[in-house]
Motif scaffolding. Structure first.
Motif, PDB file in Angstrom:
ATOM      1  N   VAL A  46       0.867  -1.174   0.000  1.00 17.35           N
ATOM      2  CA  VAL A  46       0.000   0.000   0.000  1.00 17.35           C
ATOM      3  C   VAL A  46       0.902   1.221   0.000  1.00 17.35           C
ATOM      4  O   VAL A  46       1.779   1.328   0.839  1.00 17.35           O
ATOM      5  N   VAL A  47       0.691   2.076  -0.986  1.00 17.95           N
ATOM      6  CA  VAL A  47       1.528   3.272  -1.100  1.00 17.95           C
ATOM      7  C   VAL A  47       0.642   4.491  -0.929  1.00 17.95           C
ATOM      8  O   VAL A  47      -0.452   4.549  -1.496  1.00 17.95           O
ATOM      9  N   SER A  48       1.111   5.447  -0.142  1.00 22.02           N
ATOM     10  CA  SER A  48       0.303   6.634   0.128  1.00 22.02           C
ATOM     11  C   SER A  48       0.111   7.480  -1.133  1.00 22.02           C
ATOM     12  O   SER A  48       1.019   7.605  -1.953  1.00 22.02           O
ATOM     13  N   ASN A  49      -1.063   8.061  -1.245  1.00 24.64           N
ATOM     14  CA  ASN A  49      -1.375   8.934  -2.376  1.00 24.64           C
ATOM     15  C   ASN A  49      -0.509  10.173  -2.413  1.00 24.64           C
ATOM     16  O   ASN A  49      -0.215  10.715  -3.462  1.00 24.64           O
ATOM     17  N   THR A  50      -0.143  10.639  -1.231  1.00 26.95           N
ATOM     18  CA  THR A  50       0.597  11.892  -1.146  1.00 26.95           C
ATOM     19  C   THR A  50       2.040  11.721  -1.587  1.00 26.95           C
ATOM     20  O   THR A  50       2.689  12.680  -1.966  1.00 26.95           O
ATOM     21  N   SER A  51       2.535  10.500  -1.527  1.00 23.43           N
ATOM     22  CA  SER A  51       3.980  10.320  -1.645  1.00 23.43           C
ATOM     23  C   SER A  51       4.468  10.486  -3.070  1.00 23.43           C
ATOM     24  O   SER A  51       3.706  10.411  -4.026  1.00 23.43           O
ATOM     25  N   SER A  52       5.777  10.705  -3.195  1.00 26.39           N
ATOM     26  CA  SER A  52       6.394  10.894  -4.507  1.00 26.39           C
ATOM     27  C   SER A  52       7.427   9.798  -4.720  1.00 26.39           C
ATOM     28  O   SER A  52       7.487   8.825  -3.964  1.00 26.39           O
ATOM     29  N   THR A 109       4.995  11.280   3.168  1.00 24.26           N
ATOM     30  CA  THR A 109       3.606  10.842   3.166  1.00 24.26           C
ATOM     31  C   THR A 109       2.669  11.909   3.720  1.00 24.26           C
ATOM     32  O   THR A 109       1.466  11.765   3.622  1.00 24.26           O
ATOM     33  N   GLU A 208       4.377   4.108   7.365  1.00 18.82           N
ATOM     34  CA  GLU A 208       3.524   3.934   6.196  1.00 18.82           C
ATOM     35  C   GLU A 208       3.952   2.765   5.322  1.00 18.82           C
ATOM     36  O   GLU A 208       3.243   2.389   4.406  1.00 18.82           O
TER      37      GLU A 208
END
Lengths: 301, 688
Positions: A46-52, A109, A208
């Motif tokens: 699961v990868v956060s939406n905010t992350s780059s 995140t 995260e």
């Protein structure tokens, strides 16, 4: 390097086992970290939406820099040629690189925990950095070495392995143990097994992460811990480093690491986690021990 | 190419800069064109100058380039002499100037129609040329002239946006501090000239300055040049001037101008002053460490302004350079050639590296300001998605300054630690224990500084570029224009190249070292030393930086293959960040820049004296909080405890004097005149 890669999770297992034994529990198998890693590698992420991209790259960079650091510090004297003629300072800066990436990933995140963890982790490592450098300088600035090259240090250490338990080595060993505990997020400094908001440091930073990302981070931490232990085992207690055969050398090395692991386990079970703001005291104690080591070598002889 | 040809090309470069200045001024009717012209000429001249100086350092390292112009003013001849040290510093100036000029094409365009671009373009070119001529001056007077010119032009550039109050304040502080420094330098020069009877660097007889006077001159020079460099406690202008200046000017000032002080110190150490006592070096070393440590502590904990953060970090880097310079002085006083060459290499390498990555970072800050219209970190965030390319290059700058291998900052940091290790191992057997202990403290302090730099730039990059955006302005940020990206990219590439192939930079420094040390330390024959003691060739001293980079790439490739294999079996889900099960996270819940550095403020509370204010508006019940307001501030230690008492006492005495001596009555004034005249006559009659 691959040796360290293979055996490093084992010692975390050993520490856990020792802690359980002292508490009269059975405890998980010493191979549990391996099972965990395999499980994590198989899991979905699961990868956060905010992350780059920083978030996605950081675990691998952390792992690679730890592995590269492991490569710079050979486990037995015979393999010192593989150290690429690098330097103890290079190892330290590899860890700095990994730490920077992990701290950035914590901020990436947008979670409060991540930022808090990054801030604390960087603070702790900054606090113990002077002690770490003093240890390295005490080893390297010895007029007979006058260099921090791993190669020359190993050569010198092997020649002088007869006086292993000198005052200097004992002091440096104690200081390095404290640094190692701080750098590998172990108990008086950080608690690797808790997920409580107020106390976690390293775990907050990686909160995260899941799946193989987490596996690589865990692996990186195991390797980092073992690199510090290798430094202690090979440079600060060089007993038996001059063994003729590779197998005997490896055996002695493993034995020394196990001794250090037991020491870490016993310390963990007998202390509690410090408050964040009493950590400067911890760091200063480590620094003072390192300073004493330094003074013993260069001033009081 | 012979030295005459290099001289001719050098004059051509200077003329190109002047043409750039004049054409920019001439095309005042079209600001667009004056921007283009000034930057193009600066770019052209700087590129030519870069090639010229590399050529000089590599192929004609044994000759100096002389340029003489006779004037009618007594004692004042316009004489330029470019030796390898000058050439190295010109190289730094021109490399940074190339990158910054490229950056200015777009960056300055947002001032069009707001400010007078043509004057800016003119001053910009003159600023660069004044620094170039400063380092090529061959006598003290000329040095002073160009020093003043550089200071004045940079003052005008700092107050470019003079309408704002903060800019005026910054300008005031800058000009006062600059003139304090210049006064010290002038006094030192007068003393040098009085003792040696010569203004020329090359013809000054080092032995003719007695030790006591030399000590005094040294202190004066240290304060004077140190003011420009921004050493603590005369650093206070830097954190004001850098944030208000346009970013290209901050890049030039921080990348190059503060290095002029380093140039001055090296020049005076080797060409003017005698070897001096050990305490010179110890003093410089201590100043360096204090500047480094306090500079970085301020950089982390006392500001959320990105450019002020970078300004404090410049103080820190100058501190590191000075620490190495201190060891250089110690080595010179104790006549250790190996240590001398090693520390000189460390000083010059870090000067070059800092010029590159700090100008990159300042330009990065400029790019952020250009597209997000704010310098406040608390309003930034998430920019990595808005400006992906620029963020990569700024990231490289951050890694570089944090001394991450294989970038260039690592190499010079390594050199400095090696210098300390070598000096400890040299002085310990000599029983100079005090020195060894000082070096130990220096090493520990520099280690702490190094770790705090990483802290600082994680804060800088993490808060500005990662996470969620914190304001509307940042939400609308876009990738800046192509020239800007190219400038950032070239600086970033340079960071990487200097990190992987530092041996080329060290080769250039080699020619500087061989000339300086060979000329001034004739007592020992440099070439008789075994070659492996030479820093560049000593395998025990150099690190395989190329191999390290290769190792990282190979390991990266292996990990990539493993990940590719794992990827087929697993599934990646994108989801919101964990919010503890409450409502959606918003950007205000992220860690802020102030929060990130709070722990450090608490640990260094003796220095920062943090004050926090919590205002809570309560609702129906005490625990029902309607609104809250949290403010925190830190004390500017040196301003409050050093400068303010000083200023206050001056004002106090001025008032006293006003009411007792300057009463405003003409009779009294006439009496003063008369009294002074009588005194002078008496003095004359007694002495004659």
């Amino acid at each position: 390097m691959f040796f360290i890669l293979l055996i490093s999770p084992l010692f975390t297992g050993v520490i856990r086992k020792i802690k359980s034994k002292i508490q009269h529990k059975i405890g998980a198998s010493v191979f549990q970290p391996y099972y965990d890693l395999i499980k994590l590698l198989k899991k979905d992420l699961v990868v956060s939406n905010t992350s780059s991209w920083i978030y996605n790259v950081a675990p691998y960079v952390y792992f690679i820099t730890s592995l590269a650091a492991a490569m710079c510090l050979p486990v037995v004297y015979q393999l010192r040629g593989f150290s690429l003629y690098t330097d103890l300072l290079v190892i330290v800066y590899f860890f700095v690189a990994g730490r920077i990436f992990m701290a950035l990933a914590g901020l990436d995140t947008g979670s409060t925990f991540g930022g808090m963890g990054s801030s604390r982790e960087l603070l702790i490592s900054a606090l113990v950095e002077p002690a770490l450098f003093l240890i390295i300088i005490t080893v390297g600035a010895n007029p007979e070495i006058a260099s921090t090259s791993v190669f020359s240090i190993y050569d010198y250490v092997v020649e002088n392995s007869s006086n292993t338990f000198s005052t200097i080595n004992i002091l440096l060993f104690a200081a390095m143990l404290m640094v190692m505990i701080a750098e590998s997020s172990r108990i008086p400094v950080d608690d690797p097994s808790t997920h409580l908001e107020l106390t976690m440091v390293h775990e907050a930073m990686t909160l995260e992460y899941s799946g193989r990302h987490l596996a690589f981070i865990e692996m990186g931490t195991y390797i980092k811990q073992l690199v510090f232990m290798t430094f202690m085992a090979n440079i600060l207690i060089p007993l038996g480093l001059n063994a003729e055969s590779l197998i005997v050398g490896l055996g002695i090395y493993l034995l020394k690491i196990v001794v250090i692991t037991i020491l870490v386990g016993v310390i963990e079970i007998n202390t509690v986690k410090f408050r964040l703001f009493s950590l400067p005291n911890y760091a200063v104690i480590a620094l003072i021990i390192a300073v004493l080591g330094f003074l013993t070598r260069f001033v009081l002889r | 190419m012979m030295s005459n040809q290099i001289a001719v090309f050098f004059i051509v470069c200077v003329i190109l800069y002047v043409i750039g200045a004049l054409t920019s001024l001439a095309s005042f009717a079209s600001p667009k064109w004056s921007n283009r012209l000034s930057n193009t000429f600066a770019l052209l001249a700087s590129s030519l100058l870069t090639f010229l100086m590399i050529y000089k350092l590599v192929y004609s390292r044994d000759i100096s380039i002389n340029l003489n112009f006779n004037t009618n003013i007594p004692f004042f001849t316009v004489k330029f002499n470019i030796d390898n040290l000058s050439a190295f510093f010109i190289l730094i100036i021109s490399i940074v100037a190339i990158i910054v000029s490229l950056f200015s094409y777009t960056y300055m365009s947002h001032y069009i129609s707001k400010k007078n671009i043509s004057i800016f373009g003119c001053l910009y070119n003159l600023f660069i040329v004044s620094m170039v001529l400063l380092v090529s001056s061959s006598n003290l007077l000329l040095f002073l002239v160009f020093w003043e010119l550089m200071s004045l032009i940079s003052f005008f550039l700092v107050i470019f946006e003079h309408g704002k109050e903060e800019v005026q304040k910054a300008g005031r502080i800058y000009i006062i501090m600059t003139y304090t420094g210049t006064a010290c330098i002038t006094a030192a020069f007068v003393l040098i000239a009085a003792y040696t009877g010569s203004f020329n660097f090359t013809s000054i007889n080092l032995q003719s300055i007695p030790q006591g006077a030399a000590n005094f001159i040294f202190i004066l020079l240290l304060i004077g040049l140190g003011t420009k460099a921004g050493i603590i406690p005369v650093h206070i202008w830097l954190p004001y001037a850098h944030p208000v200046a346009p970013s290209n000017i901050s890049a030039l000032m921080s990348g190059v101008m503060i290095k002029m002080a380093v140039y001055g110190l090296i020049r005076f150490i080797f060409n003017v002053l005698p070897a001096g006592d050990l305490w010179w070096g110890v003093l410089v070393l201590c100043i360096g460490i204090v500047s480094a440590l306090i500079g970085i502590a301020y950089s982390i904990a006392s500001t959320t302004n990105i450019k002020r953060l970078l300004a404090y970090s410049s103080i820190e880097n100058i501190g590191i350079i000075l620490a190495a310079l201190g060891i250089m002085l110690i080595a010179r006083a104790s006549n250790n050639l190996f240590l001398l060459s090693l520390s000189l290499t460390a000083v010059l390498l870090h000067t070059l590296n800092h010029a590159v990555f700090k100008s990159l970072l300042f330009m990065g800050a400029g790019a952020i300001q250009y597209s997000a219209h704010t310098k406040n970190m608390e309003k930034l965030g998430g920019l990595i998605k808005k400006m992906p390319l620029a963020s990569v290059f700024i990231f490289i700058g951050c890694l570089s300054i944090s001394a991450v291998p294989p970038f260039n900052g690592f190499i010079s940091e390594y050199m400095i630690f090696r210098t300390i290790i070598s000096s400890i191992s040299y002085f310990a057997p000599l029983q100079s224990f005090l020195l060894v202990v000082i070096l130990m403290v220096a090493a520990a302090a520099l280690a702490l500084t190094g770790a705090l730099v990483a802290f600082c730039f994680v804060k800088f990059f993490g808060i500005c570029f990662l996470g969620m955006t914190r304001s509307k302005e940042a939400e609308n940020a876009k990738e800046p224009g192509k020239p800007m990206i190219m400038a950032l990219a070239s600086a970033a590439v340079l960071c990487l190249l200097l990190g992987i192939f530092p041996n080329y930079a060290i080769k250039l420094i080699d020619s500087v070292g061989s000339q300086l040390i060979y000329i001034k330390l004739l007592t020992t024959n440099w070439s008789l030393l075994p070659s492996e003691y030479y820093p560049a060739n000593n395998s025990r001293l150099s690190i395989p930086s190329g191999l390290i980079a290769l190792l990282l790439v190979v390991l990266g490739a292996i990990v990539l293959l493993v990940v590719m294999a794992l990827r087929k079996r697993t599934f990646v889900q994108r989801y919101n960040t964990w919010d503890c099960g409450y409502t959606k996270l918003n950007s205000k819940m992220q860690y802020s820049a102030t929060g990130f550095s709070k722990s450090l403020r608490i640990i260094f509370r003796g220095l920062f004296k943090p004050v926090r204010d919590l205002e809570i508006t309560e609702g129906i019940a005490p625990y029902h909080i309607k609104a809250g307001r949290y403010t925190t501030s830190t004390v500017k230690f040196f301003e409050k405890y050093l400068y303010q008492p000083f200023v206050k006492s001056i004002i106090y005495f001025s008032r006293k004097i006003r009411f007792t001596i300057q009463t405003g009555s003409i009779h009294a004034y006439l009496m003063y005149f008369f009294g002074i005249m009588v005194l002078m006559l008496l003095y004359y009659s007694f002495t004659a």
